[in-house]
Write a protein that holds these residues in place. Structure first.
Motif, short mmCIF file in Angstrom:
data_model
loop_
_atom_site.label_atom_id
_atom_site.label_comp_id
_atom_site.label_asym_id
_atom_site.label_seq_id
_atom_site.Cartn_x
_atom_site.Cartn_y
_atom_site.Cartn_z
N ASN A 26 -7.04 3.62 -6.19
CA ASN A 26 -6.04 4.68 -5.99
C ASN A 26 -6.58 6.02 -6.47
O ASN A 26 -5.93 6.77 -7.20
CB ASN A 26 -4.72 4.34 -6.68
CG ASN A 26 -3.77 3.58 -5.77
OD1 ASN A 26 -4.14 3.18 -4.65
ND2 ASN A 26 -2.56 3.36 -6.23
N GLN A 37 1.63 -13.59 -9.92
CA GLN A 37 2.35 -12.73 -8.99
C GLN A 37 1.87 -12.96 -7.56
O GLN A 37 0.76 -13.45 -7.33
CB GLN A 37 2.15 -11.26 -9.38
CG GLN A 37 2.48 -10.93 -10.82
CD GLN A 37 3.95 -11.07 -11.15
OE1 GLN A 37 4.80 -10.67 -10.36
NE2 GLN A 37 4.25 -11.66 -12.30
N TYR A 55 0.64 -11.45 -3.94
CA TYR A 55 -0.09 -10.28 -3.46
C TYR A 55 -0.42 -10.43 -1.98
O TYR A 55 -0.68 -11.54 -1.50
CB TYR A 55 -1.41 -10.12 -4.22
CG TYR A 55 -1.25 -9.92 -5.71
CD1 TYR A 55 -1.07 -8.66 -6.26
CD2 TYR A 55 -1.29 -11.02 -6.58
CE1 TYR A 55 -0.94 -8.48 -7.63
CE2 TYR A 55 -1.16 -10.84 -7.95
CZ TYR A 55 -0.97 -9.57 -8.47
OH TYR A 55 -0.84 -9.40 -9.81
N SER A 66 -1.22 -5.06 -1.90
CA SER A 66 0.22 -4.81 -2.01
C SER A 66 0.81 -5.85 -2.95
O SER A 66 0.47 -7.03 -2.89
CB SER A 66 0.90 -4.92 -0.63
OG SER A 66 0.36 -3.99 0.28
N ARG A 67 1.71 -5.38 -3.81
CA ARG A 67 2.38 -6.30 -4.73
C ARG A 67 3.87 -6.01 -4.76
O ARG A 67 4.33 -4.98 -4.26
CB ARG A 67 1.76 -6.20 -6.12
CG ARG A 67 1.72 -4.80 -6.70
CD ARG A 67 0.97 -4.77 -8.02
NE ARG A 67 0.91 -3.42 -8.58
CZ ARG A 67 0.44 -3.13 -9.78
NH1 ARG A 67 -0.02 -4.09 -10.55
NH2 ARG A 67 0.42 -1.89 -10.22
N VAL A 68 4.61 -6.90 -5.37
CA VAL A 68 6.07 -6.84 -5.29
C VAL A 68 6.66 -5.70 -6.11
O VAL A 68 7.63 -5.07 -5.71
CB VAL A 68 6.68 -8.19 -5.76
CG1 VAL A 68 8.21 -8.12 -5.79
CG2 VAL A 68 6.23 -9.31 -4.84
N LYS A 69 6.07 -5.39 -7.26
CA LYS A 69 6.65 -4.39 -8.14
C LYS A 69 5.57 -3.54 -8.80
O LYS A 69 4.40 -3.94 -8.87
CB LYS A 69 7.50 -5.06 -9.23
CG LYS A 69 6.70 -6.00 -10.12
CD LYS A 69 7.57 -6.62 -11.20
CE LYS A 69 6.74 -7.52 -12.12
NZ LYS A 69 7.54 -8.10 -13.22
N GLU A 70 5.96 -2.37 -9.28
CA GLU A 70 5.07 -1.55 -10.09
C GLU A 70 4.73 -2.31 -11.36
O GLU A 70 5.56 -3.03 -11.92
CB GLU A 70 5.76 -0.23 -10.45
CG GLU A 70 6.11 0.64 -9.27
CD GLU A 70 6.81 1.91 -9.68
OE1 GLU A 70 7.27 1.99 -10.84
OE2 GLU A 70 6.91 2.83 -8.85
N ASP A 71 3.49 -2.14 -11.82
CA ASP A 71 3.09 -2.90 -13.00
C ASP A 71 1.80 -2.29 -13.57
O ASP A 71 1.25 -1.33 -13.03
CB ASP A 71 2.87 -4.36 -12.63
CG ASP A 71 3.12 -5.31 -13.80
OD1 ASP A 71 3.11 -4.83 -14.96
OD2 ASP A 71 3.30 -6.52 -13.56
N GLY A 96 1.84 1.85 -8.84
CA GLY A 96 2.89 1.35 -7.96
C GLY A 96 2.51 0.07 -7.24
O GLY A 96 1.60 -0.65 -7.63
N THR A 97 3.20 -0.19 -6.14
CA THR A 97 3.04 -1.45 -5.42
C THR A 97 1.86 -1.45 -4.45
O THR A 97 1.43 -2.51 -4.01
CB THR A 97 4.32 -1.78 -4.64
OG1 THR A 97 4.60 -0.70 -3.72
CG2 THR A 97 5.51 -1.94 -5.59
N GLU A 98 1.34 -0.28 -4.11
CA GLU A 98 0.25 -0.18 -3.12
C GLU A 98 -1.01 0.36 -3.79
O GLU A 98 -1.00 1.45 -4.37
CB GLU A 98 0.65 0.72 -1.96
CG GLU A 98 1.94 0.32 -1.26
CD GLU A 98 1.85 -1.04 -0.61
OE1 GLU A 98 0.78 -1.38 -0.06
OE2 GLU A 98 2.86 -1.79 -0.65
#
Length: 296
Positions: free
Chosen positions: A128, A173, A175, A258-263, A275-277
């Motif tokens: 990112n 998680q 992905y 891509s993931r389900v939630k910010e982490d 974020g998720t992306e």
């Protein structure tokens, strides 16, 4: 022949090791016929990057990171932008990139590598748009990096104790991973994107990784029962994860996760929140770095 101007940027807290005597040790072992040495100590997170930025206008040829992978990360981004040369004196908790490049952990021997001044050119990458040089990722290792950052007892033993405490409660998680246009759906304990082979302390997650092949190794640690944790640790320490049933490794240049939630995520061991992306890409042969006298 004119001397090269060299700046040592020293992180006084990396790896939990005292570095007040480092300038004297460098003075005693650096080849003064080749180098004019200067020193700067960091005082806060991000300070190494600021010092390296300022060094651009002061005619430094070589900037040396005295610390771990996080210190290297702060400095190397500026060195790369300025087309300078990076040196490393390993003083971190894990020293993943330095170990991969076979830079000695012994400080006097590492100074002698700088004296030899053999420059290699290696790949770097972005996560990112944040640069990384050794390893970046998400999942359990990022969670541990985030918790560890607030732990006063830095160092390998503190990291291991924290990991053992947290591992039982961490949940894998889901992905969606795209690597050079091909898509994968995975439930993972860890996703590490590796430029070099190891996290540090000779724990190799990507045994066949290369810093000069123009590729990144996406290492997917699958969901596994906790009784297999010693198996995974053994495989990493023996550089066997490329044959592991617990780890899937896919090489590529352009990666989207891509993931389900910010982490939490980590970049060269330092925690961030994203974020998720996540978009990841490699920058082939983009950093000049001093290495021992062998082919990287």
């Amino acid at each position: 022949m004119s001397k090269l101007n060299i700046l040592f940027i020293i992180n006084p807290i990396s790896g939990g090791k005292d570095k007040l005597k480092i300038p004297a040790l460098i003075d005693a072992n650096l080849d003064r016929s080749r180098f004019n040495a200067n020193f700067a100590f960091t005082e806060y997170v991000g300070h190494a990057s600021e010092i390296a930025e300022e060094a651009a206008g002061k005619n430094f040829d070589i900037i040396v990171a005295v610390g771990g992978d996080g210190t290297i990360n702060e400095i190397a981004g500026r060195v790369m932008q300025q087309h300078k040369i990076l040196g490393v004196l390993p003083f971190g908790s894990g020293n993943g990139l330095a170990r991969f490049l076979k830079i000695p952990m012994n400080t006097v021997k590492a100074i002698k590598v700088i004296n030899n001044c053999k420059v290699s050119v290696i790949d770097t990458a972005t996560f990112n748009e944040k640069c990384f040089f050794n390893m970046a990722g998400m999942g359990f290792d990022a969670h541990i990096s985030s918790v560890f950052a607030g732990n006063k007892g830095r160092g390998l033993s503190g990291y291991v104790k924290l990991g053992l405490r947290e591992v039982l409660s961490y949940k894998p998680q889901n992905y969606r991973i795209a690597i050079d246009g091909r898509e994968y759906l995975r439930k993972a304990f860890v996703i590490s994107v590796a430029n070099s082979s190891q996290y540090g302390n000779n724990a190799h997650i990507a045994p066949t990784a290369s810093v000069t092949d123009g590729l990144l190794d996406v290492c997917i640690v699958k969901e596994f029962p906790m009784y297999k944790l010693p198996v995974l640790a053994y495989e990493m320490l023996r550089s066997k994860t490329d044959h592991s049933k617990l780890v899937e490794i896919i090489k590529g240049k352009n990666i989207h996760i891509s993931r389900v939630k910010e982490d939490a995520i980590h970049i060269d061991g330092e925690p961030y929140f994203m974020g998720t992306e996540i978009a990841v890409s490699v920058n082939p042969l983009s950093l000049n770095i001093i290495t021992p006298d062998y082919e990287v």
